[in-house]
Design a protein around this motif. Sequence first.
Motif, PDB file in Angstrom:
ATOM      1  N   SER A 107       0.836  -1.200   0.000  1.00 34.21           N
ATOM      2  CA  SER A 107       0.000   0.000   0.000  1.00 34.21           C
ATOM      3  C   SER A 107       0.875   1.257   0.000  1.00 34.21           C
ATOM      4  O   SER A 107       1.629   1.491  -0.932  1.00 34.21           O
ATOM      5  CB  SER A 107      -0.959  -0.053   1.196  1.00 34.21           C
ATOM      6  N   GLN A 108       0.801   2.088   1.052  1.00 26.58           N
ATOM      7  CA  GLN A 108       1.628   3.297   1.069  1.00 26.58           C
ATOM      8  C   GLN A 108       3.111   2.945   1.041  1.00 26.58           C
ATOM      9  O   GLN A 108       3.919   3.675   0.449  1.00 26.58           O
ATOM     10  CB  GLN A 108       1.300   4.147   2.309  1.00 26.58           C
ATOM     11  N   GLY A 144      -0.731  -3.778  -3.600  1.00 27.97           N
ATOM     12  CA  GLY A 144      -1.604  -2.616  -3.426  1.00 27.97           C
ATOM     13  C   GLY A 144      -0.897  -1.302  -3.700  1.00 27.97           C
ATOM     14  O   GLY A 144      -1.127  -0.307  -3.008  1.00 27.97           O
ATOM     15  N   PHE A 146       0.387   2.224  -5.645  1.00 26.55           N
ATOM     16  CA  PHE A 146      -0.276   3.340  -6.321  1.00 26.55           C
ATOM     17  C   PHE A 146       0.710   4.487  -6.505  1.00 26.55           C
ATOM     18  O   PHE A 146       1.776   4.501  -5.889  1.00 26.55           O
ATOM     19  CB  PHE A 146      -1.503   3.815  -5.534  1.00 26.55           C
ATOM     20  N   ASP A 173     -10.141  -4.960  -4.246  1.00 26.28           N
ATOM     21  CA  ASP A 173      -9.554  -3.975  -3.330  1.00 26.28           C
ATOM     22  C   ASP A 173     -10.343  -2.673  -3.434  1.00 26.28           C
ATOM     23  O   ASP A 173     -10.460  -2.083  -4.511  1.00 26.28           O
ATOM     24  CB  ASP A 173      -8.091  -3.733  -3.708  1.00 26.28           C
ATOM     25  N   VAL A 176      -7.177   0.611  -2.389  1.00 29.08           N
ATOM     26  CA  VAL A 176      -6.435   0.990  -3.591  1.00 29.08           C
ATOM     27  C   VAL A 176      -7.057   0.198  -4.740  1.00 29.08           C
ATOM     28  O   VAL A 176      -6.781  -0.988  -4.913  1.00 29.08           O
ATOM     29  CB  VAL A 176      -4.937   0.669  -3.469  1.00 29.08           C
ATOM     30  N   GLU A 177      -7.914   0.858  -5.490  1.00 29.23           N
ATOM     31  CA  GLU A 177      -8.647   0.171  -6.553  1.00 29.23           C
ATOM     32  C   GLU A 177      -7.673  -0.444  -7.554  1.00 29.23           C
ATOM     33  O   GLU A 177      -6.607   0.107  -7.820  1.00 29.23           O
ATOM     34  CB  GLU A 177      -9.583   1.141  -7.283  1.00 29.23           C
ATOM     35  N   ARG A 180      -5.848   1.688 -10.078  1.00 26.26           N
ATOM     36  CA  ARG A 180      -4.709   2.499  -9.623  1.00 26.26           C
ATOM     37  C   ARG A 180      -3.435   1.661  -9.588  1.00 26.26           C
ATOM     38  O   ARG A 180      -2.354   2.147  -9.945  1.00 26.26           O
ATOM     39  CB  ARG A 180      -4.996   3.082  -8.236  1.00 26.26           C
ATOM     40  N   SER A 181      -3.555   0.406  -9.172  1.00 21.94           N
ATOM     41  CA  SER A 181      -2.383  -0.472  -9.169  1.00 21.94           C
ATOM     42  C   SER A 181      -1.934  -0.789 -10.588  1.00 21.94           C
ATOM     43  O   SER A 181      -0.734  -0.882 -10.868  1.00 21.94           O
ATOM     44  CB  SER A 181      -2.703  -1.767  -8.416  1.00 21.94           C
ATOM     45  N   HIS A 200      -7.689  -5.708   0.099  1.00 28.21           N
ATOM     46  CA  HIS A 200      -6.477  -4.950   0.372  1.00 28.21           C
ATOM     47  C   HIS A 200      -5.621  -5.698   1.397  1.00 28.21           C
ATOM     48  O   HIS A 200      -5.596  -5.359   2.586  1.00 28.21           O
ATOM     49  CB  HIS A 200      -6.863  -3.557   0.889  1.00 28.21           C
TER      50      HIS A 200
END
Length: 246
Positions: A107-108, A144, A146, A173, A176-177, A180-181, A200
């Motif tokens: 993710s982030q 995940g 982005f 997810d 994070v759709e 976007r990934s 996610h």
Amino acid sequence: MAKPKILCLHGFGESAELFKIRTRNIRAVVGEHAELVYPDGPIDIGSLHMTTGDLVDPEIASEFTNLGWWWMRRGRSFEARGIGKTLDLIGKLLTEQGPFDGIVGFSQGAALAIVICALLAGREGPLSLGAVEHPQMKFLLLAGAFQLEVPEYEYLYQGEFDVPSLHIVGAYDTVVEPERSRQVQGCFAAPEVFEFVGGHFIPQSPKCARIVRRFLAPFVAGLDAEDAGAGAAVAEPAAGAVAATA
């Protein structure tokens, strides 16, 4: 010979401690063949960020520190508050504990991994790792992931990275759709993609473990080549991607 060293970056509202649990499947694959380094993000979020799966997982403590790598703030435009502090920390980490062979990010943390890759590639702009002499990463394993939707950081994503990458994408997810990934996959010359039926999180399934093992085998000495090939039953991808379900 020194073991490969892998930097492991947690998601927003998590911590190194929690990410060790989230990545237990990856840790089981790597075993004693690599050193995994789990830093804590420098931004204190102050509010719990857990999934339904976390709430029923007996390995996860009832209380833990919730950290991040930046805050996204919307004003006249998006702003990633605290990212400078994070890059100072990463620069110090690369200098004092590197060199690192690759990054695992969620993710982030996956978004941060791409920023690090861009800065090591010499892309010049408002963000910097400081006076860091560190080679480009040999690989990125991203779940995940982005792009930072901040106009002044668009330069980070211009042009392809010639860095092997595996992108883990949850088909359902909602944090994070998948679109976007998929967008961020375009930043890489030959991305591999493992898309699974889920949300996610990083899958703990045997199929995901096989895909991860096969991807990491060229970079982590000692991973059994025969086991690494066990994921070969996955459908052959288009344009270098691997698409599968967990």
